[in-house]
Design a protein around this motif. Structure first.
Motif, PDB file in Angstrom:
ATOM      1  N   UNK A  50       0.822  -1.207   0.000  1.00 46.58           N
ATOM      2  CA  UNK A  50       0.000   0.000   0.000  1.00 46.58           C
ATOM      3  C   UNK A  50       0.861   1.265   0.000  1.00 46.58           C
ATOM      4  N   UNK A  51       2.046   1.180   0.586  1.00 50.16           N
ATOM      5  CA  UNK A  51       2.974   2.316   0.535  1.00 50.16           C
ATOM      6  C   UNK A  51       3.368   2.592  -0.916  1.00 50.16           C
ATOM      7  N   UNK A  52       3.642   1.515  -1.656  1.00 49.18           N
ATOM      8  CA  UNK A  52       3.988   1.680  -3.066  1.00 49.18           C
ATOM      9  C   UNK A  52       2.788   2.172  -3.866  1.00 49.18           C
ATOM     10  N   UNK A  53       1.577   1.695  -3.506  1.00 50.85           N
ATOM     11  CA  UNK A  53       0.370   2.141  -4.211  1.00 50.85           C
ATOM     12  C   UNK A  53       0.185   3.651  -4.056  1.00 50.85           C
ATOM     13  N   UNK A  54       0.400   4.158  -2.844  1.00 50.13           N
ATOM     14  CA  UNK A  54       0.292   5.603  -2.631  1.00 50.13           C
ATOM     15  C   UNK A  54       1.396   6.329  -3.389  1.00 50.13           C
ATOM     16  N   UNK A  55       2.613   5.810  -3.318  1.00 46.15           N
ATOM     17  CA  UNK A  55       3.752   6.459  -3.972  1.00 46.15           C
ATOM     18  C   UNK A  55       3.539   6.587  -5.478  1.00 46.15           C
ATOM     19  N   UNK A  56       3.104   5.493  -6.101  1.00 46.50           N
ATOM     20  CA  UNK A  56       2.956   5.519  -7.555  1.00 46.50           C
ATOM     21  C   UNK A  56       1.749   6.334  -8.016  1.00 46.50           C
ATOM     22  N   UNK A  57       0.854   6.685  -7.091  1.00 42.05           N
ATOM     23  CA  UNK A  57      -0.307   7.497  -7.469  1.00 42.05           C
ATOM     24  C   UNK A  57      -0.004   8.996  -7.463  1.00 42.05           C
ATOM     25  N   UNK A  98       5.986  15.424  -2.529  1.00 39.75           N
ATOM     26  CA  UNK A  98       5.725  15.518  -1.092  1.00 39.75           C
ATOM     27  C   UNK A  98       4.561  16.466  -0.813  1.00 39.75           C
ATOM     28  N   UNK A  99       4.502  17.562  -1.526  1.00 33.74           N
ATOM     29  CA  UNK A  99       3.387  18.489  -1.345  1.00 33.74           C
ATOM     30  C   UNK A  99       2.063  17.822  -1.691  1.00 33.74           C
ATOM     31  N   UNK A 100       2.045  17.035  -2.780  1.00 32.38           N
ATOM     32  CA  UNK A 100       0.828  16.329  -3.171  1.00 32.38           C
ATOM     33  C   UNK A 100       0.448  15.286  -2.122  1.00 32.38           C
ATOM     34  N   UNK A 101       1.447  14.593  -1.577  1.00 30.18           N
ATOM     35  CA  UNK A 101       1.192  13.594  -0.539  1.00 30.18           C
ATOM     36  C   UNK A 101       0.520  14.221   0.673  1.00 30.18           C
ATOM     37  N   UNK A 102       1.082  15.304   1.180  1.00 29.50           N
ATOM     38  CA  UNK A 102       0.557  15.918   2.397  1.00 29.50           C
ATOM     39  C   UNK A 102      -0.758  16.634   2.151  1.00 29.50           C
ATOM     40  N   UNK A 103      -1.038  16.988   0.909  1.00 31.34           N
ATOM     41  CA  UNK A 103      -2.323  17.604   0.595  1.00 31.34           C
ATOM     42  C   UNK A 103      -3.435  16.567   0.494  1.00 31.34           C
ATOM     43  N   UNK A 104      -3.082  15.325   0.122  1.00 35.53           N
ATOM     44  CA  UNK A 104      -4.089  14.293  -0.140  1.00 35.53           C
ATOM     45  C   UNK A 104      -4.306  13.339   1.014  1.00 35.53           C
ATOM     46  N   UNK A 131       9.931   6.915   1.674  1.00 33.10           N
ATOM     47  CA  UNK A 131      10.125   6.167   0.436  1.00 33.10           C
ATOM     48  C   UNK A 131      10.502   7.114  -0.707  1.00 33.10           C
ATOM     49  N   UNK A 132       9.792   8.225  -0.796  1.00 35.38           N
ATOM     50  CA  UNK A 132      10.077   9.207  -1.846  1.00 35.38           C
ATOM     51  C   UNK A 132      11.471   9.807  -1.697  1.00 35.38           C
ATOM     52  N   UNK A 133      11.808  10.204  -0.480  1.00 29.87           N
ATOM     53  CA  UNK A 133      13.081  10.893  -0.269  1.00 29.87           C
ATOM     54  C   UNK A 133      14.255   9.921  -0.396  1.00 29.87           C
ATOM     55  N   UNK A 134      14.062   8.661   0.010  1.00 29.89           N
ATOM     56  CA  UNK A 134      15.128   7.691  -0.193  1.00 29.89           C
ATOM     57  C   UNK A 134      15.362   7.470  -1.681  1.00 29.89           C
ATOM     58  N   UNK A 135      14.299   7.520  -2.470  1.00 29.73           N
ATOM     59  CA  UNK A 135      14.469   7.453  -3.922  1.00 29.73           C
ATOM     60  C   UNK A 135      15.278   8.628  -4.441  1.00 29.73           C
ATOM     61  N   UNK A 161      18.983   9.701   9.092  1.00 34.45           N
ATOM     62  CA  UNK A 161      19.774   8.703   8.367  1.00 34.45           C
ATOM     63  C   UNK A 161      19.699   8.938   6.854  1.00 34.45           C
ATOM     64  N   UNK A 162      18.681   9.661   6.403  1.00 37.33           N
ATOM     65  CA  UNK A 162      18.595   9.998   4.984  1.00 37.33           C
ATOM     66  C   UNK A 162      19.749  10.919   4.578  1.00 37.33           C
ATOM     67  N   UNK A 163      20.081  11.865   5.445  1.00 32.24           N
ATOM     68  CA  UNK A 163      21.212  12.754   5.167  1.00 32.24           C
ATOM     69  C   UNK A 163      22.527  11.982   5.221  1.00 32.24           C
ATOM     70  N   UNK A 164      22.639  11.069   6.167  1.00 30.46           N
ATOM     71  CA  UNK A 164      23.849  10.251   6.266  1.00 30.46           C
ATOM     72  C   UNK A 164      24.064   9.461   4.983  1.00 30.46           C
TER      73      UNK A 164
END
Length: 452
Positions: free
Chosen positions: A230-237, A248-254, A267-271, A301-304
């Motif tokens: 479901x995380x991937x389903x949200x990401x790909x939408x 990210x703006x679309x994610x937090x708006x929806x 998931x998005x930021x690691x990509x 850890x994303x910055x690392x």
């Protein structure tokens, strides 16, 4: 038999009453040799992205397993049974007021189902059986099935879930779980169908939106985290081919659910971190990432991970580490200046590394007299193991040892064998070079060796 039963009961009571919190489980598998050697795990369904697993222990070597699991806020658990031949996973519902539950397993077609017979568990069992049978048929028949029929069968996964919920009327949280399960299953089956289309070279494609409603209408709930697809389903939408900041703006708006926002944002930021091109400017990338981490409270850890890319950027020098040859003499990597250097990071205990050695020796022979030098650097902690393995594999030439983990850390290498190419100035040219066994490496090195 009565004595054994009494003993087992006593052991179970002891297990369940050792001051542990949560739910005590006793799971009895069928008395069939197919289930010998099974491990039994319990996973509690919770909104946390890191799910808790508890392994049950066999009681006196029998087919009965007992132990405790962390309590699920929904009363829903996955029971996972596996051995070297089979793996089964089935959800069960336990009344949140119950602290101990005993259940037997029984075979139902290709599935295992539990002996629990309340309406919630009957609903879970019914959907599991339907899903298992449909998935098997889809995987076997997709190559020859018309596209419209495939879509109809996938749509039936949603219809069946709704029908089971409407007819059996399970507990509300179980009804939500089944609907989320159906959504996740369709998304996964769409992905599988598209893979099969590609494999059989059928000019067909199914978009999740051909069958599923927008994820924001179904998945904006903590329980959606019970299914990682479901995380991937949200990401790909989310909007495609736009900067990650817009996604990210679309994610937090929806979406409003914190755990969904957090999991998808990471998931998005690691990509972004994994695919960022250092040639676009590491300072600019670090600035963008820092802004996203601060704005959305993302883990550091994303910055690392991003900063680790600096050492693997084109043009960076070889790390300043101590290397020694087989005689114990210190070797500076600068001694290879003036040539392209094909570096093999390996270890004596690494099977895939050793399998590449014959190919590497042939590659060296094919490139003899060129402007390419070959350097093998072992990451063995034991010098004796390194020396012994080199003798076994008849390894010659530039054989060096770096017997601590600093080199792997400084090069951000997560697995070996790993191959790199440095230019005549000692600067990184190719971070992930083809293996010696690949068809690409010889023409790649010949092109370099031909350069002045």
């Amino acid at each position: 038999m009565k004595l054994l039963t009494t003993f087992v009961s006593a052991v179970l009571c002891a297990i369940f009453n050792v001051g542990a919190q949560g739910v005590g489980f006793k799971v009895t598998l069928p008395a069939d040799s197919a289930y010998n050697g099974m491990r039994v795990l319990i996973q509690n369904i919770s909104p946390e992205s890191a799910k808790s697993f508890s392994e049950l222990k066999s009681v006196n070597g029998s087919q009965a397993f007992a132990g405790r699991a962390e309590a699920s806020p929904y009363g829903i658990y996955r029971i996972i049974c596996s051995n070297s031949k089979y793996q089964y996973s089935l959800p069960v519902y336990v009344n949140p007021d119950d602290t101990v539950v005993a259940l037997g397993m029984q075979t139902s077609g290709p599935s295992l189902v539990s002996s629990l017979s309340d309406t919630s568990n009957r609903a879970l069992h019914a959907y599991q059986e339907f899903l298992t049978q449909k998935s098997i048929r889809l995987s076997h028949e997709t190559d020859s099935m018309p596209l419209d029929e495939i879509k109809a069968r996938l749509s039936s996964l949603i219809t069946a879930g709704n029908s089971i919920v409407d007819s059996l009327k399970p507990e509300p949280q179980v009804a939500e779980f089944i609907r989320l399960w159906a959504y996740s299953s369709v998304f996964e089956c769409v992905d599988m169908a598209n893979y099969l289309f590609r494999r059989s070279r059928r000019d067909m494609y199914i978009a999740p939106t051909d069958i599923l409603p927008p994820p924001s209408t179904i998945l904006d709930t903590p329980m959606a985290m019970a299914f990682m697809s479901n995380v991937l389903a949200v990401t790909t939408s989310l909007p495609d081919r736009v900067p990650v900041e817009q996604q990210l703006e679309a994610l937090y708006a929806s979406y409003r659910t914190p755990v969904i926002r957090s999991a998808v944002a990471q998931n998005l930021v690691m990509g972004f971190v994994n695919h960022y091109n250092p040639s676009d400017g590491m300072a600019e990338g670090e600035k963008r990432l820092a802004s996203m981490i601060e704005k959305y409270s993302l883990p550091e850890h994303l910055m690392t991970a991003f900063k680790a890319k600096k050492v693997v950027s084109e043009g960076t020098p070889f790390p300043d580490v101590t290397l020694v040859d087989r005689d114990g003499n210190t070797v500076d990597f600068s001694r290879f200046r003036g040539k392209y250097v094909y570096v093999d990071l390996w270890a004596s205990w690494c099977g895939p590394c050793c399998a590449e050695v014959p190919h590497l020796k042939k590659l060296e022979k094919d490139m003899a007299g060129s402007n390419v030098e070959f350097v093998s650097i072992s990451l063995d902690s034991s010098r004796d193991s390194w020396i012994k393995k080199m003798a076994q594999l008849d390894m010659h030439g530039n054989q060096l040892l770096c017997n601590d983990d600093r080199l792997a850390q400084m090069l951000n290498v997560k697995g070996i064998p790993h191959f790199l190419v440095y230019d005549p100035e000692g600067r990184l040219l190719i971070y992930k070079a083809p293996r010696p066994s690949s068809e690409q490496i010889l023409p790649t090195l010949k092109a370099l060796g031909a350069k002045e």
